[in-house]
Design an enzyme around this catalytic site. Structure first.
Site, PDB file in Angstrom:
ATOM      1  N   SER A   1       9.289  -6.807   0.572  1.00  0.00           N
ATOM      2  CA  SER A   1      10.709  -7.048   0.801  1.00  0.00           C
ATOM      3  C   SER A   1      10.948  -7.861   2.071  1.00  0.00           C
ATOM      4  O   SER A   1      10.380  -8.933   2.248  1.00  0.00           O
ATOM      5  CB  SER A   1      11.436  -5.704   0.831  1.00  0.00           C
ATOM      6  OG  SER A   1      12.832  -5.880   0.747  1.00  0.00           O
TER       7      SER A   1
ATOM      8  N   ASP B   1      15.105  -8.414 -10.301  1.00  0.00           N
ATOM      9  CA  ASP B   1      15.330  -7.834  -8.978  1.00  0.00           C
ATOM     10  C   ASP B   1      16.667  -8.335  -8.424  1.00  0.00           C
ATOM     11  O   ASP B   1      16.869  -9.536  -8.238  1.00  0.00           O
ATOM     12  CB  ASP B   1      14.194  -8.250  -8.044  1.00  0.00           C
ATOM     13  CG  ASP B   1      14.195  -7.495  -6.723  1.00  0.00           C
ATOM     14  OD1 ASP B   1      15.252  -6.965  -6.346  1.00  0.00           O
ATOM     15  OD2 ASP B   1      13.135  -7.451  -6.077  1.00  0.00           O
TER      16      ASP B   1
ATOM     17  N   HIS C   1      13.168  -2.940  -7.447  1.00  0.00           N
ATOM     18  CA  HIS C   1      12.838  -3.809  -6.319  1.00  0.00           C
ATOM     19  C   HIS C   1      11.368  -3.694  -5.938  1.00  0.00           C
ATOM     20  O   HIS C   1      10.681  -4.699  -5.778  1.00  0.00           O
ATOM     21  CB  HIS C   1      13.734  -3.447  -5.131  1.00  0.00           C
ATOM     22  CG  HIS C   1      13.498  -4.285  -3.920  1.00  0.00           C
ATOM     23  ND1 HIS C   1      13.445  -5.664  -3.965  1.00  0.00           N
ATOM     24  CD2 HIS C   1      13.287  -3.956  -2.626  1.00  0.00           C
ATOM     25  CE1 HIS C   1      13.224  -6.135  -2.755  1.00  0.00           C
ATOM     26  NE2 HIS C   1      13.116  -5.118  -1.919  1.00  0.00           N
TER      27      HIS C   1
END
EC number: 3.4.21.-
Length: 638
Positions: A470, A556, A601
């Site tokens: 991320s 996502d 995610h």
């Protein structure tokens, strides 16, 4: 004795190498509620380890792909139970409400629920408050009742799109708190648990830069807040009927460079879970005499796992590290002592070492690192090194137990966790020093950490890999542009790589919410120019890069796939251009983009993802992977 023999037999026959993720579990009254297979079940508390349980709901009725329970809440009188259910390939959750009659039946189902809590009104009626999530944003709070007096109504709507809303029930169930927050500011409203239909009471109107969280005990509010100097968290308290900020009295202050991980409130004690100078502590505050007992926890511990507990006499919790599975500890207030779970000692404690080191960044800041390696490793300079980094949102680098990390250490790898600025390991100021127009501090910290590791004899650039997920991808991508010679390989998961274009697109779900972290390049030229200096996508150039493996997810919503694809295409073009200029014999790095289906995610436990990443690292570093995959089978059920 029969029960003891059963447990002992089970322990002796169960391979110690296997670890399973335990789904959500909650104790209420005399029952334990949890997931068993594809069912929501409950059993008598003392029979929780046996096979005697009552099926409350079959998850397969929801027609979802491999559903699992994420959270369970039981109504005060056990007339209803609510459970949040989701799947691995989506962040969307469904909340089901089951009526606990002789024949349990699903009473209601609510889509896109984030947080939810029960209270009981003056008529002894159960009321469910829940937040509705749309496009990753939680702005609406609803309340619902069931049975003969069924209703469902919107209770509150947050107008500012940069804030989100979540619910928290105080430990004594006296107040339901509506927490309205962005990255740096919060506002809390109280709903009286005895009168949930009355209007909520505001504690303190939001003040930019002031965060606060609320607990309750004996008509007093205990407020964890950063108000005042220094701007780190401190504990304050005030009477529940005079909650405004001018009435807050300082109760307890933290040491410098301290991160408050969590707080738990008991009848006569307040327990603070802390991280200070990269070590874990528990502070037990006696509320009758304001005494403080500070307990330094074992040096191997890197993270807390909190226990949902209603026992007023004990405070249980778990400690873990990336290579060591969770271990239970209990602080017993009567004895004033910490007790650890008995049983066999994990062999990893003798076969591995954990080190706490520091690197000096360019501006002289000391950056903490946590290092793991085998005790009997010789010539560490020739061992492979896997570096972890995050450095955003004031969040700590994840250091929970991961079986694949343990396997790597067993196979001779060195693991290094770099706690750079932008994260939260040293408190709120550590985050402030690595966000907005200080984001480059995190990059300088990461560079210093890797150079320090190499300088102190931990591996070398040709055997060094860097990994992140991320927002951690920002620093990794930036380092690949600025100092690619420090690395041989990189693995990224759902990485944030196109900061500038993403933050200029206000139609994306999280752009407005994240202006406090990255800045506003659409309206602030200073922010725009600063982001251009470090944005991974913007700074790709023809040069030699480390090999890069990227795992992305098709739908996502947090990190759009488009930005990752654009980054990958531009990177490949730059590599090809560099290869043309370098001439024959140049070994170009590999760039792999692995796009997984689904809209989640990050899927931590994906065996396919774990296998692909480890295979990539071994191939790029020229290592023999035979034993690592054999050992991995002991931990992961292929």
């Amino acid at each position: 004795m029969d029960a003891f023999e059963k447990v002992r037999t089970k322990l002796e026959t169960q391979p110690q190498e296997e670890y399973e993720i335990i789904n959500a579990e909650v104790k209420h009254g005399g029952f334990v509620y949890y997931q068993e297979g594809c069912c929501l079940v409950r059993s008598k508390d003392e029979e929780a380890d046996n096979d005697n349980y009552e099926v409350l709901f079959n998850l397969e009725e929801l027609k979802l792909d491999q559903p699992f329970i994420d959270c369970i809440r039981v109504a005060p009188d056990e007339k209803y139970v609510a459970a949040k259910i989701r799947t691995e390939d989506s962040e969307a959750s469904t909340c089901i409400v089951v009526k606990l009659s002789d024949q349990p039946v699903m009473e209601a189902s609510f889509p896109n629920v984030s947080s939810f809590e029960w209270v009981k009104d003056e008529e002894e009626e159960d009321v469910l408050f829940y937040t509705f999530q749309r496009n990753l944003r939680c702005h609406d709070v609803y309340r619902a009742t069931f049975g003969d007096n069924k209703r469902n109504e919107r209770f509150y709507t947050e107008k500012d799109p940069s804030y989100f809303v979540f619910l928290y029930l105080t430990k004594d169930s006296r107040f339901l708190t509506i927490n309205i927050m962005n990255k740096t500011t919060s506002e809390v409203w109280l709903i009286d648990g005895l009168s949930p239909w009355d209007p909520p009471v505001l504690i303190q109107k939001r003040i930019h830069g002031v965060l606060y969280y609320v607990e309750h005990r004996d008509d007093e509010l205990y407020i964890l807040t950063n108000v005042g100097e220094p701007t780190e968290f401190k504990l304050m308290r005030t009477a529940a009927d005079t909650p405004a900020i001018m009435n807050w009295d300082l109760f307890f202050t933290m040491k410098r460079n301290t991160k408050v991980v969590d707080l738990d409130m008991f009848k006569d004690h307040c327990v603070l879970f802390l991280k200070h100078s990269n070590l874990l502590y528990v502070n037990v505050i006696g509320l009758a005499d304001d005494s403080v007992r500070s307990l330094k926890l074992p040096p191997w511990a890197c993270g807390f796992i909190m226990d949902t507990n209603s026992d007023p006499k004990n405070c249980p919790f778990q400690l873990c590290s990336p290579i060591r599975p969770p271990k239970y500890y209990t602080y017993k207030f009567a004895e004033g002592k910490l007790f650890e779970e008995t049983g066999h000692e994990d062999p990893i404690t003798k076969t591995s070492r954990v080190l706490r080191l520091e690197a000096k960044s360019k501006d002289g800041k000391s950056v903490p690192m946590t290092i793991f390696h085998k005790t009997d490793s010789e010539d560490l300079q020739k061992k492979p090194l896997l570096v972890h980094v995050y450095g955003a949102y004031g969040m700590d680098l994840k250091m929970n137990f991961r079986p694949e990390r343990r396997v790597l250490v067993d196979d001779g790898w060195i693991l290094a966790y770099c706690h750079v600025r932008g994260g939260g390991e040293l408190g709120l100021q550590w985050h402030a020093d690595g966000r907005l127009t200080k984001k480059l501090n995190g990059l300088a910290d990461l560079e210093a950490c890797i150079k320090t590791l190499h300088g102190q004899g931990f591996s070398q650039p040709s055997l060094t890999a860097l990994t992140a997920f991320s927002a951690g991808g920002v620093l990794v991508g930036a380092l690949c542009n600025s100092n690619p010679e420090l690395l041989r390989a990189v693995t990224l998961e759902a990485p944030f790589l196109d900061v500038l274009n993403t933050m200029m697109d206000t139609t994306l779900p999280l752009t407005l919410e994240e202006l406090e972290e990255w800045g506003n390049p659409s309206s602030d030229e200073k922010h725009k120019n600063y982001i251009k200096r470090y944005c991974p996508y913007q700074n790709i150039k023809p040069q030699h890069y480390p090999s890069i493996h990227i795992t992305a997810y098709e739908n996502d919503e947090r990190v759009p796939l488009k930005g990752i694809v654009n980054y990958t295409d531009k990177l490949k073009e730059a590599i090809m251009e560099h290869a043309k200029d370098t001439g024959e014999g140049y070994q170009a790095p590999n760039v792999v983009l692995d796009i997984q289906p689904g809209g989640n995610h990050v899927i931590e436990d994906s065996h396919k993802k774990i296998t692909a990443q480890i295979k990539f690292l071994y191939e790029e570093l020229g290592l023999d992977s035979t034993s690592v995959f054999e050992n991995l089978k002991k931990y992961l059920k292929f």
